[in-house]
Design an enzyme around this catalytic site. Structure first.
Site, mmCIF file in Angstrom:
data_model
loop_
_atom_site.group_PDB
_atom_site.id
_atom_site.type_symbol
_atom_site.label_atom_id
_atom_site.label_comp_id
_atom_site.label_asym_id
_atom_site.label_seq_id
_atom_site.Cartn_x
_atom_site.Cartn_y
_atom_site.Cartn_z
ATOM 1 N N HIS A 48 -0.159 0.563 -1.629
ATOM 2 C CA HIS A 48 -0.322 0.050 -0.267
ATOM 3 C C HIS A 48 -1.475 -0.939 -0.182
ATOM 4 C CE1 HIS A 48 -3.957 2.457 0.496
ATOM 5 N NE2 HIS A 48 -3.328 3.509 -0.019
ATOM 6 N N CYS B 57 -3.702 7.043 -4.381
ATOM 7 C CA CYS B 57 -2.771 5.934 -4.206
ATOM 8 C C CYS B 57 -3.209 4.732 -5.042
ATOM 9 C CB CYS B 57 -2.691 5.526 -2.734
ATOM 10 S SG CYS B 57 -1.901 6.752 -1.666
#
Length: 349
Positions: A273, A292
């Site tokens: 992201h 992430c």
């Protein structure tokens, strides 16, 4: 000649009840159709004395049987019957991905989640076919009793057309619980894109159709919250989404309401992201995330020219993101659409 079930029988079982036998001589013709004229495929024994359907019948359906037998003297006799299958009191369906008509990446499996736990997996798997053009062997693998995924041995070839037929109507998935789906789904494999994140080097190399097209600085999981290693498939895309640490076991450590360009890699919460809250110098030099893979972005997302926006716009659901050199374990194959982390021999056994 004997036809089971008897003429005008009701509440007939969808499996094991239909059989045509020649008492003397051999069967020369057996046709079975439902009330819409759809034929039922069957198989005649080698000696020609018995016929049975190849697959289960649909529930709550009227069938017509027409059979002809010939005796040793060449005399023919015909018989016609009808019967109606049972009306299931308890049913299940399969929620599937990808969507009908979609174009997806080379790593996209067919994944089916059933609404009831399946205790007859062989019967259910037999009722589902997955075929590819150009042809390639495709095999199924069960994760628990309510999820069945299909994939080839290696990533799909770009341009492949895949057809999924869910012939679940009437199949008994567990005692007294029957499928109620009869559906065909097709999807297409787009161009090939496989991106490799090196958590140690803090880079992501994007390879399109065999050629590297970009090398992007990234930030991966911090030493205490490392990123999983392994082959991961993009399963969802969000232009902007909220990420709350409380939903993935991190308590109140973060709650960001406008994470841009987010693409899911695991059920447990791994994403690639955009990151606008870290300094631009972080990317390529430090791993600071909660697991992430972060790419430089600006608040608000959109087509803003950042590496994150470019990668988001360049990616399809089904694209592969490989993470290596992270000080973490390999991701579990059922944590997301990540069955590629199993060898082919493990997959098919």
């Amino acid at each position: 000649m004997t036809i089971a079930p008897k003429n005008e029988a009701k509440a007939v079982a969808t499996t094991g009840a239909l059989k045509v036998s020649a008492d003397k001589g051999k069967l020369t013709t057996v046709t079975v159709q439902d009330d819409k004229g759809n034929p039922v495929e069957g198989k005649l024994t080698a000696d020609g004395t018995s016929w049975e359907p190849l697959r289960h019948l649909a529930g709550a359906t009227k069938y017509k049987v027409h059979a002809i037998a010939k005796d040793a003297e060449g005399r023919e006799s015909a018989k016609d019957t009808t019967f109606t299958t049972l009306v299931p009191k308890n049913t299940f369906i399969g929620h599937y991905t990808p969507e009908d008509g979609s174009t997806v990446g080379v790593g996209m499996p067919v994944s089916i989640n059933f609404t009831r736990g399946i205790t007859e997996p062989e019967a259910v798997e037999k009722a589902i076919t997955v075929t590819a053009e150009p042809s390639v062997p495709v095999e199924g693998h069960w994760f628990g009793n309510d999820r069945l995924d299909f994939r080839p041995e290696k990533y799909w070839a770009a341009g492949t057309k895949v057809t999924v037929k869910l012939n679940l109507d009437g199949v008994e998935g567990r005692p007294g619980v029957y499928g109620e789906q009869a559906k065909s789904v097709t999807f297409t494999i787009g161009r090939s894109q496989v991106s490799t994140v090196d958590a140690s080097a803090k880079t992501m190399k994007v390879v399109r159709d065999g050629k590297q097209i970009r090398n992007i600085p990234i930030t991966a999981g911090a030493p205490s919250t490392t990123t999983y290693n392994g082959q991961m498939v993009i399963s969802e895309k969000y232009a902007v989404t909220r990420m709350n640490g409380a939903t993935v076991g991190f308590g109140g450590e973060y709650d960001i309401k406008d994470v841009p360009h987010a693409m899911r890699l695991s059920t447990s919460g791994t994403f690639v992201h955009g990151n606008y809250w870290a300094s631009s110098g972080t990317f390529g030099s430090a791993n600071v995330s909660h697991g992430c893979v972060g790419l430089r972005d600006i608040r608000g997302g959109g087509n803003n020219g950042t590496p994150s926006a470019w990668f988001y716009n360049s990616s399809l659901i089904g694209d592969v993101v490989i993470v290596k050199n992270s000080k973490d374990k390999q991701i579990a194959p059922d944590n997301g659409l990540n069955g590629w982390n199993m060898s082919w021999s493990e997959w098919i056994k």
